[in-house]
Design an enzyme around this catalytic site. Structure first.
Site, PDB file in Angstrom:
ATOM      1  N   SER A  57     -15.695-123.549-152.628  1.00 28.89           N
ATOM      2  CA  SER A  57     -17.063-124.029-152.804  1.00 28.89           C
ATOM      3  C   SER A  57     -18.033-123.396-151.818  1.00 28.89           C
ATOM      4  O   SER A  57     -17.686-123.078-150.680  1.00 28.89           O
ATOM      5  CB  SER A  57     -17.099-125.545-152.662  1.00 28.89           C
ATOM      6  OG  SER A  57     -16.520-125.940-151.451  1.00 28.89           O
TER       7      SER A  57
ATOM      8  N   GLN B 149     -20.745-123.760-149.227  1.00 28.73           N
ATOM      9  CA  GLN B 149     -20.830-124.889-148.307  1.00 28.73           C
ATOM     10  C   GLN B 149     -21.559-124.513-147.026  1.00 28.73           C
ATOM     11  O   GLN B 149     -21.843-123.348-146.759  1.00 28.73           O
ATOM     12  CB  GLN B 149     -19.419-125.356-147.948  1.00 28.73           C
ATOM     13  CG  GLN B 149     -18.518-124.239-147.444  1.00 28.73           C
ATOM     14  CD  GLN B 149     -17.079-124.694-147.252  1.00 28.73           C
ATOM     15  OE1 GLN B 149     -16.607-124.757-146.139  1.00 28.73           O
ATOM     16  NE2 GLN B 149     -16.395-125.018-148.334  1.00 28.73           N
TER      17      GLN B 149
ATOM     18  N   HIS C 188     -21.761-126.310-142.768  1.00 31.96           N
ATOM     19  CA  HIS C 188     -21.245-127.361-141.892  1.00 31.96           C
ATOM     20  C   HIS C 188     -22.346-127.796-140.936  1.00 31.96           C
ATOM     21  O   HIS C 188     -23.072-126.952-140.408  1.00 31.96           O
ATOM     22  CB  HIS C 188     -20.030-126.850-141.118  1.00 31.96           C
ATOM     23  CG  HIS C 188     -18.992-126.274-142.028  1.00 31.96           C
ATOM     24  ND1 HIS C 188     -18.268-127.050-142.891  1.00 31.96           N
ATOM     25  CD2 HIS C 188     -18.599-125.007-142.262  1.00 31.96           C
ATOM     26  CE1 HIS C 188     -17.458-126.276-143.601  1.00 31.96           C
ATOM     27  NE2 HIS C 188     -17.636-125.040-143.232  1.00 31.96           N
TER      28      HIS C 188
ATOM     29  N   LYS D  30     -18.401-128.072-137.106  1.00 35.27           N
ATOM     30  CA  LYS D  30     -17.247-127.330-137.618  1.00 35.27           C
ATOM     31  C   LYS D  30     -17.562-125.837-137.720  1.00 35.27           C
ATOM     32  O   LYS D  30     -17.592-125.273-138.811  1.00 35.27           O
ATOM     33  CB  LYS D  30     -16.847-127.880-138.994  1.00 35.27           C
ATOM     34  CG  LYS D  30     -15.458-127.418-139.443  1.00 35.27           C
ATOM     35  CD  LYS D  30     -15.250-127.715-140.921  1.00 35.27           C
ATOM     36  CE  LYS D  30     -13.866-127.279-141.360  1.00 35.27           C
ATOM     37  NZ  LYS D  30     -13.796-126.993-142.792  1.00 35.27           N
TER      38      LYS D  30
ATOM     39  N   GLU E 224     -16.795-122.010-137.810  1.00 34.26           N
ATOM     40  CA  GLU E 224     -15.599-121.334-138.326  1.00 34.26           C
ATOM     41  C   GLU E 224     -15.726-119.828-138.111  1.00 34.26           C
ATOM     42  O   GLU E 224     -16.819-119.283-138.169  1.00 34.26           O
ATOM     43  CB  GLU E 224     -15.465-121.550-139.842  1.00 34.26           C
ATOM     44  CG  GLU E 224     -15.319-122.971-140.263  1.00 34.26           C
ATOM     45  CD  GLU E 224     -15.417-123.171-141.774  1.00 34.26           C
ATOM     46  OE1 GLU E 224     -14.727-124.051-142.283  1.00 34.26           O
ATOM     47  OE2 GLU E 224     -16.191-122.459-142.440  1.00 34.26           O
TER      48      GLU E 224
ATOM     49  N   HIS F 176     -22.187-120.543-146.929  1.00 31.42           N
ATOM     50  CA  HIS F 176     -21.131-119.539-147.097  1.00 31.42           C
ATOM     51  C   HIS F 176     -20.130-119.974-148.155  1.00 31.42           C
ATOM     52  O   HIS F 176     -20.038-121.142-148.509  1.00 31.42           O
ATOM     53  CB  HIS F 176     -20.405-119.292-145.772  1.00 31.42           C
ATOM     54  CG  HIS F 176     -19.728-120.507-145.212  1.00 31.42           C
ATOM     55  ND1 HIS F 176     -20.410-121.482-144.506  1.00 31.42           N
ATOM     56  CD2 HIS F 176     -18.440-120.934-145.247  1.00 31.42           C
ATOM     57  CE1 HIS F 176     -19.579-122.429-144.145  1.00 31.42           C
ATOM     58  NE2 HIS F 176     -18.367-122.137-144.592  1.00 31.42           N
TER      59      HIS F 176
ATOM     60  N   ARG G 193     -21.470-129.451-149.543  1.00 26.06           N
ATOM     61  CA  ARG G 193     -21.214-128.463-150.597  1.00 26.06           C
ATOM     62  C   ARG G 193     -22.432-128.213-151.475  1.00 26.06           C
ATOM     63  O   ARG G 193     -23.247-129.096-151.679  1.00 26.06           O
ATOM     64  CB  ARG G 193     -20.029-128.906-151.453  1.00 26.06           C
ATOM     65  CG  ARG G 193     -18.736-128.924-150.657  1.00 26.06           C
ATOM     66  CD  ARG G 193     -17.527-129.337-151.485  1.00 26.06           C
ATOM     67  NE  ARG G 193     -16.327-129.264-150.645  1.00 26.06           N
ATOM     68  CZ  ARG G 193     -15.947-130.233-149.811  1.00 26.06           C
ATOM     69  NH1 ARG G 193     -16.644-131.343-149.730  1.00 26.06           N
ATOM     70  NH2 ARG G 193     -14.878-130.080-149.056  1.00 26.06           N
TER      71      ARG G 193
ATOM     72  N   LYS H  24     -16.186-131.159-156.355  1.00 22.62           N
ATOM     73  CA  LYS H  24     -16.364-132.250-155.393  1.00 22.62           C
ATOM     74  C   LYS H  24     -17.826-132.677-155.304  1.00 22.62           C
ATOM     75  O   LYS H  24     -18.713-132.075-155.915  1.00 22.62           O
ATOM     76  CB  LYS H  24     -15.862-131.805-154.021  1.00 22.62           C
ATOM     77  CG  LYS H  24     -14.354-131.591-153.971  1.00 22.62           C
ATOM     78  CD  LYS H  24     -13.927-131.236-152.572  1.00 22.62           C
ATOM     79  CE  LYS H  24     -12.443-130.885-152.516  1.00 22.62           C
ATOM     80  NZ  LYS H  24     -12.115-130.204-151.257  1.00 22.62           N
TER      81      LYS H  24
HETATM   82 ZN   LIG Z   1     -16.707-123.460-144.279  1.00 20.47          ZN
END
Ligand SMILES: [Zn+2]
Length: 422
Positions: A108, A110, A112, A135, A137, A275, A294, A300
């Site tokens: 998906s 998304q 954060h 979060k 990444e 991303h 998302r 979802k």
């Molecule tokens: Zn991510």
């Protein structure tokens, strides 16, 4: 005997449906490399390997002389293994989750939240936002890795608004005109981009499904007639539509950069950066959190308002999304991927064929070591006994412990290491 502070792990595999199947998956290859007795099913997806202490995939300690069975239990018992600074800064928890991903179909789109937003969202909607942490990444390509990241330069978005009438219809003439007239004024551009994206994301389902079907039909016909569909980003649109038919996320390719990472290249996904991963295998490291907002290519929950409010509307080129890694000044074998967050740093260790004895230096943080290529015997004053290291082996190393590798493979060795360099 001294306390054992270095030991091998058996890590959790996640068989999410989007993963590469059977031994096409780098995850599956690493699993079978680390444990030749592991059974890989040829029709099953092997999406993620989790190397860490997350409750949904706590690594097993691969040494039955140690009374604790999982890494999480062991860290709870010996929090000093984290290193004193990490232990204090992250309340006795391992601050990162280290992963390998093998992506076959897109994940998906998304973003954060940052820490502040994460805390607010968690307080308001704990069912959608399970914790109060950020979060960030980092994804480092193991094979050629395709993804979407950040808003495209405005000229590119304007080009698609002109070339793709179905996309223009969802954004609307007013918002599109506002974006066009904002060029050259950063603040206005960012506002106009937010307006354009929000207009598209809040379209009624019937409207965008009709436009998407129209677009797919047009591109398919143009392709069949031998026309070049690149001005509509035709190949990618058809690919995503085949995976997620009728999904608003298919249109996001006109807003977001299509980024291709060659092996060793990385992208860092800081707070509020939109991303999606599309295809390929990568190493991933992230702060311990499950907070994801998302924007499509998903079945979802989509929280359109939160998403449209939070995003980083700073247009930038695809090439600017490649995270600059640096050579470790202290060790020519080490490449550092050091993001602007304290939670984690990733190191790529390449031991050349000419080096037979290599020391993985101690750091003031617990770390996790993964062998991608090569064979060695690992020795440490803090291990029960020597450990055989080969493709797929994972080693937990407590803070301030070093590990000596005696390399037996003729062409050297490649490892990745995650730790927290506060
Ligand atoms: Zn991510």
């Amino acid at each position: 005997m001294e306390e054992v502070r270095v030991f091998p792990l058996t890590c959790a595999v996640q068989n999410y449906a989007w993963g590469k199947v059977g031994l096409d998956s780098e995850v599956a290859k690493l699993v079978v490399g680390g444990d030749p007795l592991a059974v890989i099913e040829g029709d099953k997806p092997y999406a993620e390997l989790w190397m860490g202490a997350h409750p949904k995939g706590d690594a097993q300690i691969k040494d039955n002389r140690i009374p604790q069975t999982t890494l999480g239990q062991w860290i709870a018992h010996y929090p000093g293994c984290l290193g004193s600074k990490v232990k204090d800064a992250f309340q006795g928890q391992l601050p990162f989750l280290f992963k390998v991903l093998s992506v076959n179909t897109a994940l998906s789109i998304q973003a954060h939240p940052n820490k502040e937003l994460a805390a607010t969202l968690h307080a308001q909607f704990p069912e959608h936002y399970p914790d109060n942490n950020h979060k960030p990444e980092m994804a480092i390509a193991l094979t050629r890795f395709q993804g979407l990241c950040g808003f495209r330069p405005v000229e590119e978005i304007l080009g698609f608004l002109q070339a793709v009438p179905e996309f223009h219809a969802l954004v609307g003439r007013d918002a599109a005109e506002e974006l066009r007239s904002s060029v050259g004024d950063e603040v206005r551009t960012s506002q106009a981009l937010k307006k354009c994206f929000s207009k598209m994301m809040s379209c009624e389902k019937k409207v965008f499904v009709d436009e998407l079907n129209e677009l797919v039909k047009r591109i398919t016909e143009e392709g069949a007639a031998g026309k070049d569909t690149s001005s509509s980003n035709g190949d990618l649109l058809l690919r995503l539509h085949s995976q997620y038919p009728g999904d608003i996320g298919c249109f996001s390719i006109y807003f977001l950069n299509y980024v291709v990472l060659e092996p060793g290249q990385a992208m860092f996904l800081g707070a509020n950066e939109p991303h999606a991963y599309i295809y390929g295998d990568c190493i991933e490291c992230m702060a311990c959190s499950d907070n994801t907002v998302r924007a499509g290519l998903t079945r979802k929950y989509i929280d359109v308002n939160t998403l449209c409010e939070m995003l980083n509307y700073k247009p930038a080129s695809a090439s600017s999304k490649i995270f600059p890694c640096v050579q470790d000044p202290a060790d020519p074998c080490v490449t550092l991927y050091d993001p602007p967050v304290p939670d984690f740093t990733v190191m790529k260790i390449q031991v050349p064929a000419s080096v037979k004895d290599y020391t993985v230096a101690s750091v003031d943080s617990a770390s996790i070591l993964l062998v991608i290529e090569g064979d060695a015997t690992a020795a440490s004053a803090a291990a029960f006994s020597d450990v055989t290291m080969r493709r797929g082996s994972v080693l937990f190393v407590s803070a301030n412990e070093s590990v000596s590798l005696h390399v037996s493979s003729p062409s050297g060795m490649t490892l990745f290491r995650a730790c927290s360099l506060l």
